[in-house]
Design a protein around this motif. Structure first.
Motif, PDB file in Angstrom:
ATOM      1  N   MET A 171      47.133  35.611  30.495  1.00 17.45           N
ATOM      2  CA  MET A 171      46.360  35.040  30.141  1.00 17.45           C
ATOM      3  C   MET A 171      45.093  35.400  30.190  1.00 17.45           C
ATOM      4  O   MET A 171      44.766  35.792  30.180  1.00 17.45           O
ATOM      5  CB  MET A 171      46.383  34.014  30.537  1.00 17.45           C
ATOM      6  CG  MET A 171      45.914  32.978  30.144  1.00 17.45           C
ATOM      7  SD  MET A 171      45.240  32.177  29.693  1.00 17.45           S
ATOM      8  CE  MET A 171      44.706  31.950  29.279  1.00 17.45           C
ATOM      9  N   THR A 172      45.346  34.839  30.234  1.00 15.22           N
ATOM     10  CA  THR A 172      44.553  34.765  30.288  1.00 15.22           C
ATOM     11  C   THR A 172      43.483  34.651  29.496  1.00 15.22           C
ATOM     12  O   THR A 172      43.200  34.840  28.800  1.00 15.22           O
ATOM     13  CB  THR A 172      44.795  35.003  30.471  1.00 15.22           C
ATOM     14  OG1 THR A 172      45.128  35.160  30.476  1.00 15.22           O
ATOM     15  CG2 THR A 172      45.354  34.404  30.344  1.00 15.22           C
ATOM     16  N   ASN A 183      46.094  30.232  37.159  1.00 20.15           N
ATOM     17  CA  ASN A 183      47.212  30.640  38.002  1.00 20.15           C
ATOM     18  C   ASN A 183      47.697  32.060  37.724  1.00 20.15           C
ATOM     19  O   ASN A 183      48.518  32.600  38.460  1.00 20.15           O
ATOM     20  CB  ASN A 183      48.381  29.667  37.869  1.00 20.15           C
ATOM     21  CG  ASN A 183      48.943  29.593  36.468  1.00 20.15           C
ATOM     22  OD1 ASN A 183      48.312  29.086  35.557  1.00 20.15           O
ATOM     23  ND2 ASN A 183      50.140  30.104  36.275  1.00 20.15           N
ATOM     24  N   TRP A 184      47.143  32.701  36.672  1.00 13.53           N
ATOM     25  CA  TRP A 184      47.500  34.091  36.437  1.00 13.53           C
ATOM     26  C   TRP A 184      47.061  35.003  37.566  1.00 13.53           C
ATOM     27  O   TRP A 184      47.613  36.089  37.746  1.00 13.53           O
ATOM     28  CB  TRP A 184      46.927  34.568  35.106  1.00 13.53           C
ATOM     29  CG  TRP A 184      45.456  34.344  34.930  1.00 13.53           C
ATOM     30  CD1 TRP A 184      44.449  35.138  35.382  1.00 13.53           C
ATOM     31  CD2 TRP A 184      44.822  33.246  34.256  1.00 13.53           C
ATOM     32  NE1 TRP A 184      43.220  34.615  35.037  1.00 13.53           N
ATOM     33  CE2 TRP A 184      43.422  33.457  34.337  1.00 13.53           C
ATOM     34  CE3 TRP A 184      45.295  32.123  33.585  1.00 13.53           C
ATOM     35  CZ2 TRP A 184      42.493  32.572  33.776  1.00 13.53           C
ATOM     36  CZ3 TRP A 184      44.376  31.244  33.032  1.00 13.53           C
ATOM     37  CH2 TRP A 184      42.994  31.472  33.126  1.00 13.53           C
ATOM     38  N   LEU A 195      52.429  33.248  34.837  1.00 13.13           N
ATOM     39  CA  LEU A 195      52.625  32.140  33.908  1.00 13.13           C
ATOM     40  C   LEU A 195      53.793  31.263  34.331  1.00 13.13           C
ATOM     41  O   LEU A 195      54.712  31.709  35.011  1.00 13.13           O
ATOM     42  CB  LEU A 195      52.868  32.674  32.488  1.00 13.13           C
ATOM     43  CG  LEU A 195      51.766  33.547  31.905  1.00 13.13           C
ATOM     44  CD1 LEU A 195      52.138  33.988  30.493  1.00 13.13           C
ATOM     45  CD2 LEU A 195      50.440  32.807  31.887  1.00 13.13           C
ATOM     46  N   GLN A 225      49.713  26.964  32.160  1.00 15.78           N
ATOM     47  CA  GLN A 225      48.810  27.577  33.120  1.00 15.78           C
ATOM     48  C   GLN A 225      48.012  26.470  33.801  1.00 15.78           C
ATOM     49  O   GLN A 225      47.516  25.557  33.133  1.00 15.78           O
ATOM     50  CB  GLN A 225      47.850  28.540  32.420  1.00 15.78           C
ATOM     51  CG  GLN A 225      48.552  29.702  31.751  1.00 15.78           C
ATOM     52  CD  GLN A 225      47.639  30.454  30.803  1.00 15.78           C
ATOM     53  OE1 GLN A 225      47.019  29.861  29.934  1.00 15.78           O
ATOM     54  NE2 GLN A 225      47.562  31.765  30.961  1.00 15.78           N
TER      55      GLN A 225
END
Length: 432
Positions: A1-2, A277-278, A348, A145
């Motif tokens: 992800m971001t 959370n990545w 992820l 995410q």
């Protein structure tokens, strides 16, 4: 992800755009047909410290091994969070990619440039109706995410007598003051060409304080029944500005890009790191055993977890080889090996029915995953402000304005009231 000061590429001659694309592209080793056979597609990706060229190449190869008639030409966005703007440039120059990942579909869909997925094509996803645009679904709802939990250095906390992460906002301020008194910077933030890092704390505050009370606040903003200058939102801006005024955020951080920001936290240049959370993937890849995570705290200690489900692939409605593009996108997003890889490489949370993370997922990821699953069970999940897309998201271009406001509040260039007025003014321009 971001997700970068939304770097604007010059809309110049087509040759200039093509040169930029070619400089950032690589063609992974694949099997499959050639363009003469009608099976070549272009795929726009982006790269981060987690999502390396090798990550994308391996993922592409898994799909082309399954569909050897599909040949993929990989394009890479010049900046990680500028991929939506870059796709706009490619569209304007007549080089719109066939498949794109992780960009906002807003604007592209309404203008007829994206393929609308059918109900049957979305049946394997946990939240198939995520991110509707005028009742249709253009982006595969591939993963969730949480944006942002707060990561913290457990050793730094322990060395300063902080025995547990804070449970509410007052507790967070106490932790910050104790850290600052001990000569430790409370928060590591960023900016530079990756401006999203400067607005992570603001995302958390708005999501918890505003959306926690009014989950559909942004839909109401689109309807014109609320404004950024209303008391609740202005209070959230003031809460963020207060962190900077207290010295809990360093003004100089707004010039530091995403990779340097992450490294600054890992190097102990601050105790807490608000990030999607990545980040867990980076921590686990480095086998760090001194990093914990806690939910973004609310004023009263009630659990409110900001999250975003979507982020998957979109397909050009005008792709020359539309069937190949669709097959590639679905196979990429539903491949078990790819899902496991996305957990380990980018932290992820796959939103695919029946999926469970690999047993060897790292401890930082597992801790964040458990916090999210508990929030789902408690019905405590709200949208992550700034990261929404589709009908309940920001208008096109507004994410960059939010990032700019976060930087201005951090440096003191704007007051909360001025920042709110600026957002309302930019919203009016974006909607005109």
């Amino acid at each position: 992800m971001t997700s970068v000061t939304r770097r604007q590429l010059l809309v110049g001659a087509t040759a200039l755009i093509f040169a930029t694309a070619a400089a950032g592209c690589s063609t992974p080793s694949t099997t499959g047909g050639d363009s003469a056979g009608g099976s070549e597609i272009t795929f726009l990706t982006f790269e981060t410290p987690n999502l390396t060229p090798a990550y994308w190449d391996a993922a592409i190869k898994r799909v082309t091994d399954k569909y050897p008639d599909v040949k993929v030409r990989k394009l890479v966005s010049p900046t990680a969070d500028g991929r939506t703007d870059y796709a706009k440039q490619l569209l304007q120059s007549g080089q719109f990619p066939d498949v794109m990942v992780g960009l906002s579909p807003a604007g592209f869909a309404e203008s007829g440039n994206l393929y609308a997925w059918s109900e049957g094509e979305l049946q394997d996803f946990t939240f198939p109706t995520a991110n509707p645009i005028r009742g249709k679904y253009y982006q595969l709802p591939a993963n969730t995410q949480t944006i942002p939990p707060i990561y913290y250095n457990t050793k730094v906390f322990a060395d300063r007598g902080i025995t547990a992460p804070p449970k509410d906002w007052a507790g967070l301020l106490e932790v910050c003051e104790k850290l600052k008194a001990a000569g430790v910077t409370p928060f590591v933030t960023g900016g530079g060409k990756d401006a999203f890092a400067s607005s992570m704390l603001l995302t958390g505050i708005v999501s918890v304080d505003v959306y926690g009370k009014t989950p559909d606040w942004l839909s109401k903003r689109r309807a014109g029944t609320v404004k950024f200058s209303d008391p609740d939102f202005t209070a959230a801006l003031a809460k963020f500005a207060d962190l900077a005024q207290r010295g809990y955020i360093q003004k100089s951080d707004v010039s530091r890009d995403y990779a340097a920001t992450e490294q600054a936290f890992l190097d102990g240049k601050g105790a807490m790191y608000p990030m999607g959370n990545w980040f867990a993937a980076s921590a686990d890849a480095k086998q760090r055993n001194d990093i914990g995570v806690f939910n973004f705290p609310s004023a009263d200690g009630r659990t409110v977890v900001p999250a975003y489900t979507g982020g998957g692939m979109v397909v050009s409605a005008k792709a020359k080889n539309l069937d190949a593009a669709k097959r590639f996108a679905l196979a990429f997003q539903l491949d078990k090996a790819q899902l496991d890889s996305s957990v380990k490489a980018d932290g992820l949370i796959p939103a695919v029915k029946g999926y469970t993370p690999p047993a060897d997922a790292g401890p930082v990821f597992k801790a964040g995953y458990e916090l999210y699953q508990q929030a789902v069970a408690d019905k405590a999940v709200v949208h992550g402000f700034r990261w929404e897309s589709a009908d309940d998201g920001l208008l096109p271009g507004m994410a960059a304005k939010v990032d700019a406001v976060a930087q201005d509040l951090t440096t003191g260039r704007k007051t909360p009231a001025a920042a709110a007025a600026y957002l309302d003014a930019e919203w009016a321009k974006a909607g005109s």
